[in-house]
Design a protein around this motif. Structure first.
Motif, PDB file in Angstrom:
ATOM      1  N   ARG A 295      60.390  28.411  11.819  1.00 19.40           N
ATOM      2  CA  ARG A 295      60.619  27.226  10.974  1.00 19.40           C
ATOM      3  C   ARG A 295      61.340  26.185  11.835  1.00 19.40           C
TER       4      ARG A 295
ATOM      5  N   ALA B 173      62.595  21.833  12.372  1.00 21.16           N
ATOM      6  CA  ALA B 173      62.860  20.527  11.775  1.00 21.16           C
ATOM      7  C   ALA B 173      63.599  19.667  12.780  1.00 21.16           C
ATOM      8  N   TYR B 174      63.101  18.463  12.966  1.00 21.12           N
ATOM      9  CA  TYR B 174      63.718  17.425  13.817  1.00 21.12           C
ATOM     10  C   TYR B 174      63.904  17.860  15.266  1.00 21.12           C
TER      11      TYR B 174
ATOM     12  N   ALA C 247      58.688  18.425  11.065  1.00 19.55           N
ATOM     13  CA  ALA C 247      59.289  19.627  10.467  1.00 19.55           C
ATOM     14  C   ALA C 247      58.133  20.525  10.031  1.00 19.55           C
ATOM     15  N   GLY C 248      58.428  21.785   9.806  1.00 16.76           N
ATOM     16  CA  GLY C 248      57.353  22.646   9.327  1.00 16.76           C
ATOM     17  C   GLY C 248      57.588  24.111   9.598  1.00 16.76           C
ATOM     18  N   SER C 249      56.501  24.851   9.527  1.00 17.68           N
ATOM     19  CA  SER C 249      56.581  26.294   9.792  1.00 17.68           C
ATOM     20  C   SER C 249      55.255  26.761  10.376  1.00 17.68           C
TER      21      SER C 249
ATOM     22  N   LYS D  84      52.357  24.730   8.382  1.00 18.96           N
ATOM     23  CA  LYS D  84      52.630  23.573   7.518  1.00 18.96           C
ATOM     24  C   LYS D  84      53.340  22.552   8.381  1.00 18.96           C
TER      25      LYS D  84
ATOM     26  N   VAL E 116      55.061  18.681   8.436  1.00 17.47           N
ATOM     27  CA  VAL E 116      55.542  17.480   7.753  1.00 17.47           C
ATOM     28  C   VAL E 116      55.937  16.491   8.844  1.00 17.47           C
TER      29      VAL E 116
ATOM     30  N   GLY F  86      67.477  18.923   6.234  1.00 14.48           N
ATOM     31  CA  GLY F  86      66.033  18.885   6.489  1.00 14.48           C
ATOM     32  C   GLY F  86      65.401  20.231   6.809  1.00 14.48           C
TER      33      GLY F  86
ATOM     34  N   SER G 170      59.539  21.944   4.906  1.00 14.18           N
ATOM     35  CA  SER G 170      58.176  22.471   4.886  1.00 14.18           C
ATOM     36  C   SER G 170      57.880  23.237   3.605  1.00 14.18           C
TER      37      SER G 170
ATOM     38  N   GLU H 238      60.986  30.742   3.803  1.00 15.63           N
ATOM     39  CA  GLU H 238      59.689  31.237   4.273  1.00 15.63           C
ATOM     40  C   GLU H 238      59.947  32.377   5.242  1.00 15.63           C
TER      41      GLU H 238
END
Lengths: 449, 487
Positions: A36, A38-39, A142-144, A172, A174, B270, B274, B462
């Motif tokens: 996971r 992000a940024y 961001a995402g996974s 995913k 973003v 943040g 996701s 997740e």
């Protein structure tokens, strides 16, 4: 991957020559490796390896269920003893599950070793590239990203042994740019066919706009729902309408309406756990082979799905939709699909005079009034206003409150192309959905800060 | 199933091994969870199930990257493999991560903690529990309109051992008990549902079987049936802005969605974009943003007896705390972890890191997010209300990804006319924007009416982790809220 030999072997040791009347044992094994981010980088990574075994014992018309999370034999034997102890104290049952007799099933065609062979370093290298592309575009990311496998095995004392295994990979993404964000997700059993670049392009396409999002008046809009948005809505019907339990308690919109025209004649909704395009699951948690079940046939109401208990109550055979033993929600379809139409997404947009393009919804709830399939939920990233056949401006978050039953009577188009939708980090199953063009979709609120 | 001995020796040895392998920090968490679920439907036992799960989760921090792996096999080789997997993941993440990841300081503790209970529910004979369950279930039955009558009991026993390279060695035993009933009635196309004492398995407490005995399931079941039948004959609410009084069973869901989630600091930073989304309560608003009216005081309290979000220490070894989230309407605090607290330069973690099981790493989770009581009785809240509704027991919930625009329906409402409760109202729906809604809070009920409930299925992360979180509240009144019939 634990493998058929070890997983089924453990179950068969429990179910062979039982001292009890009958035993069924079900094992679900799962591996997930998840990153996971992000940024600035990866904030969580994990490997989850789990196995869950549930033993159901029938003894003198009494049922006992017990579960454990290990394959070690002493624990499994304790589990059988616990289930037998529960059965001993249980009242006798009018209806007992009818488990499948004799037979062997083994399905490993959907297991792609390449997915499991992908190293953690290779995963991170792919992500590093996405971060670089995003940075180059001036956007944040961001995402996974996950890879994993799922195994299901069922054995019983009547001679059944069934095993299936599949791999899964998913991402995913973003992307964030100024006041806008975009989203794209993808899933495939073969990680080599999970196209991260095209997902990033799709997400960036929603977020890289110079125009600030516009806030629109509330009211009805024609909408073009991309496949993920369709899945967000139709997925709720698995729980509120398409299972025999909701039909029995009359909360399903199918109850008492057999063969009535409920939706536009172009709409056919079904469940097919054997569809090669889906994340297949050839049998259910009782070991019953999955049948294709149609809920809406060219707009008309058809039957729900059954497990062995609800099948007996309705005088029907199980359709292979039992959930894990001990689950009390009744049978549930896990592989929903809407039959494809004739149009393209681009064609739908072109034909729309004024409307909204919606890639996905957020926090849909279908419990408002299940009899009418009344739902609420919100838009999230990537919504665009369509004016005279063109995407013109991004749109801020809006809330809809809409009967899906009514909305599916006002179909303007169904796409030919369907997309596989699944969230393998969250849910069992998947869906295969086209894009839908619907008239007069009711928006009742908006996000304000 | 008999209690398993704690694998203390294996765990402490693994922690020593991890320290030798040069990690910056590591914790090893053993958990053994037992769950018993009893369900009765239509006057019969529908399901009895027990689940038993034990294993070890290994979490390491290495040069600014985390890695986590787990195993259910409690032998040296399997534990060593999990440790190597966790280190391997952290090393892989270091190919991308550049920034250091400091952790807020915590004094490592050697401690034990056992939640308060009188009767271990796993010691109560099954027959006794089933008798009570069936009695309550039978009370739901009778009229032809009753299409489904369900009663349930749930019991959880969680034994944990957490050891870390910092020197923490913490053993905990947490026991939870819960029960409830739900009846579905139907007449023509009208279907209604009523639950007792709360919907969504919300009657769950960190307590023993004594909690279930005091719920009065039998009396409550009869009331639920009668109210469900009344709903079949009831009118919907009139659409428009009006005064709303929420019963504690609905305030808890309002708290959960519009205060609990947006004050999770990982969301605000943040890290949930996701999946669950972000938060409007961004760090730049901490201490200055007006979240609600001065009547609104919200705390995250992991120390309260009975709350399913209570513990002695969180899954990073941080002692349970009571943290102010909203004080006199102002946003003043977050649910936080050691890492996230350090990110926003807080001196210490708020102690909110919890994992669903041994197989997943801890995340920032709600503890017991409670609306502190005011002074008003229900009749004082009602007085002066010309027209409005009293809403009880959550039915549906939805809120946007930044936790601003919410919409809820409840199972039942009563019309308020000139300060008095009137007819039953069906299908009530209300909607609003979080700070505007809490800003219109004009009264909070007294301590005598304050109730503590559990939410056993709070989804986050997740892979998705379902957490048991607690919420306490009394009645609360809000002016100028948009109400409509759910149709």
């Amino acid at each position: 991957m634990i493998g058929a030999a070890q997983l089924l072997g453990a179950l068969l040791k429990l179910t062979a020559r039982p001292r009890l009347e009958a035993i069924s044992a079900c094992a679900q094994a799962r591996t997930r490796r998840v990153f996971r981010f992000a940024y600035e980088g990866i904030h969580q990574d994990l490997i989850q390896e789990s196995v869950s075994i549930t033993v159901t014992v029938l003894h003198r018309r009494r049922i006992g269920i017990a579960g454990t999370d290990t394959l070690d034999l002493p624990s499994l034997r304790r589990c059988v003893q616990a289930a037998a102890g529960i059965a001993e104290h249980s009242p006798t049952q009018d209806q007992l599950p009818e488990w499948p007799r004799r037979g062997r099933v083994k399905m490993t065609a959907d297991y792609q070793p390449a997915t499991m062979r992908l190293s953690a370093a290779a995963c991170v290298t792919s992500l590093k590239r996405l971060f670089q592309l995003c940075k180059g575009a001036g956007a944040d990311l961001a995402g996974s990203f996950l890879t994993g496998d799922d195994e299901l095995a069922v054995a019983n004392s009547a001679g059944l042994s069934a095993y299936s295994a599949l791999t899964v990979s998913g991402a995913k993404l973003v992307t964030m740019y100024g006041k806008l964000s975009g989203y794209a997700s993808g899933v495939h059993r073969d990680v080599r066919r999970l196209d991260l670049d095209s997902l990033l392009t799709r997400s960036l396409g929603q977020s890289l706009h110079r125009t600030d999002p516009v806030t629109l008046p509330l009211g009805p809009y024609d909408v073009i729902l991309e496949p993920e948005a369709v899945a967000d809505l139709v997925g709720w019907l698995s729980f509120t309408a398409f299972g025999a339990k909701s039909v029995q308690e009359r909360s399903s919109f199918l109850a008492g309406r057999a063969d009535e025209p409920l939706m536009d004649p172009r709409v056919t909704i079904y469940d097919d756990g054997n569809d090669p395009e889906a994340l297949r699951m050839p049998f259910d948690f009782e070991g019953v082979p999955k049948q294709r079940v149609v809920f809406i046939d060219r707009g008309r109401a058809k039957g729900p799905v059954y497990d062995s208990i609800y099948g007996a109550r309705f005088g029907q055979a199980s359709t292979g939709h039992a959930m894990p033993p001990g689950d009390t929600e009744g049978p549930i379809p896990l592989h929903l699909a809407i039959a494809p139409g004739q149009q393209t997404l681009a064609g739908m947009i072109k034909s729309c005079r004024r409307g909204l393009l919606i890639p996905r919804f957020h926090y849909v709830n279908g419990l408002l009034n299940p009899r009418e399939a009344l739902m609420t939920g919100l838009t999230r990233e990537g919504v665009f206003l369509i004016e005279r056949g063109k995407l013109t401006r991004p749109v801020t978050t809006m809330r809809f409150t809409q009967s899906l039953l009514s909305a599916l009577r006002r179909v303007l188009g169904i796409s030919r192309e369907r997309r596989l939708i699944a969230d393998p980090s969250q849910d069992l199953g998947c869906s295969l959905m086209p894009a839908l063009h619907l008239a007069h979709f009711e928006f009742t609120g908006r996000q304000e800060s | 199933m008999p209690n398993r001995p704690l694998p203390r020796h294996l765990i402490t040895q693994l922690v020593r091994d991890l320290a030798r392998r040069g990690v910056d920090y590591a914790d090893v968490r053993y958990e053994h969870v037992e769950h018993e679920n009893l369900v009765a439907e239509q006057g019969r036992v529908a399901s009895i199930s027990r689940h038993d799960s034990a294993g070890v989760g290994v979490r390491v921090l290495l040069k600014g990257s985390w890695g986590f792996a787990s195993t259910s096999l409690l032998d040296r080789a399997s534990l060593a493999k999990a440790a190597s997997q966790a280190i391997g993941l952290a090393k892989a993440s270091n190919l991308l991560n550049r920034a250091p990841r400091p952790l807020a300081h915590v004094v490592p503790r050697r401690a034990t903690h056992t939640s308060r209970y009188s009767i271990d529910p796993f010691d109560v004979p099954l027959a006794k529990k089933l008798d009570y369950l069936l009695w309550a279930n039978t009370e739901l039955l009778g009229p032809d309109a009753v299409k489904r009558a369900t009663s349930h009991m749930d019991f959880h026993k969680r034994r944990k051992l957490l050891c870390s390279t910092d020197g923490a060695d913490i053993e905990q035993l947490l026991i939870e008990s819960g029960a409830g009933c739900e009846v579905v009635v139907q007449q023509g196309d009208e279907v209604q549902v009523r639950s007792f004492p709360n919907s969504h398995h919300g009657a769950l407490a960190q307590a023993g079987y004594e909690y279930v005995k005091q719920l009065d399931l039998v009396g409550g079941a009869k009331t639920a049936q009668q109210e469900a039948l009344a709903l079949l004959r009831a009118k919907p609410p009139k659409a428009g802005d009006t005064t709303l009084i929420l019963a504690p069973t609905q305030v808890v869901m309002q708290l959960h969605e519009s205060c609990g989630h947006p004050t999770e600091l990982d969301r605000a930073l943040g890290q949930e974009l996701s999946y669950a989304g972000g938060s409007f309560l961004t760090p730049d608003r901490l201490g200055t943003f007006q979240y609600g009216s001065p009547a609104v005081n919200i705390v995250a309290d992991a120390t309260i007896h009975g709350g399913v979000g209570s513990f002695g220490f969180d899954d990073e070894g941080v002692p349970a705390q009571r943290v102010d989230l909203v004080r006199q309407g102002r946003f003043v605090g977050y649910l936080s972890s050691r890492e996230s607290a350090a990110r926003i330069h807080q001196p210490a973690s708020g102690g909110a890191m919890r994992a669903e099981s041994w197989s997943v790493p801890p995340l920032i989770r709600m503890t017991n997010v409670n609306l502190e009581p005011g002074e008003a009785s229900l009749s004082q809240l009602l007085s002066g209300v010309k027209h409005g509704y009293l809403l009880s027991t959550n039915k549906s919930w939805s809120i946007d990804d930044r936790r601003l625009n919410f919409q809820f329906t409840t199972e039942i409402a009563w019309e308020i006319e000139h300060g008095a409760l009137g007819a039953v109202v069906k299908n009530p729906l209300y909607t609003g924007i979080t700070p505007a809604f809490w800003g219109r809070c004009t009264g909070v009920g007294r301590p005598e009416d304050w109730q503590l409930w559990g939410i056993p299925n709070c989804a986050k992360g997740e892979p998705m982790q379902l957490m048991h979180v607690g919420h306490g509240a009394s009645y609360a009144r809000f002016d100028g809220v948009m109400v409509a019939p759910a149709k």
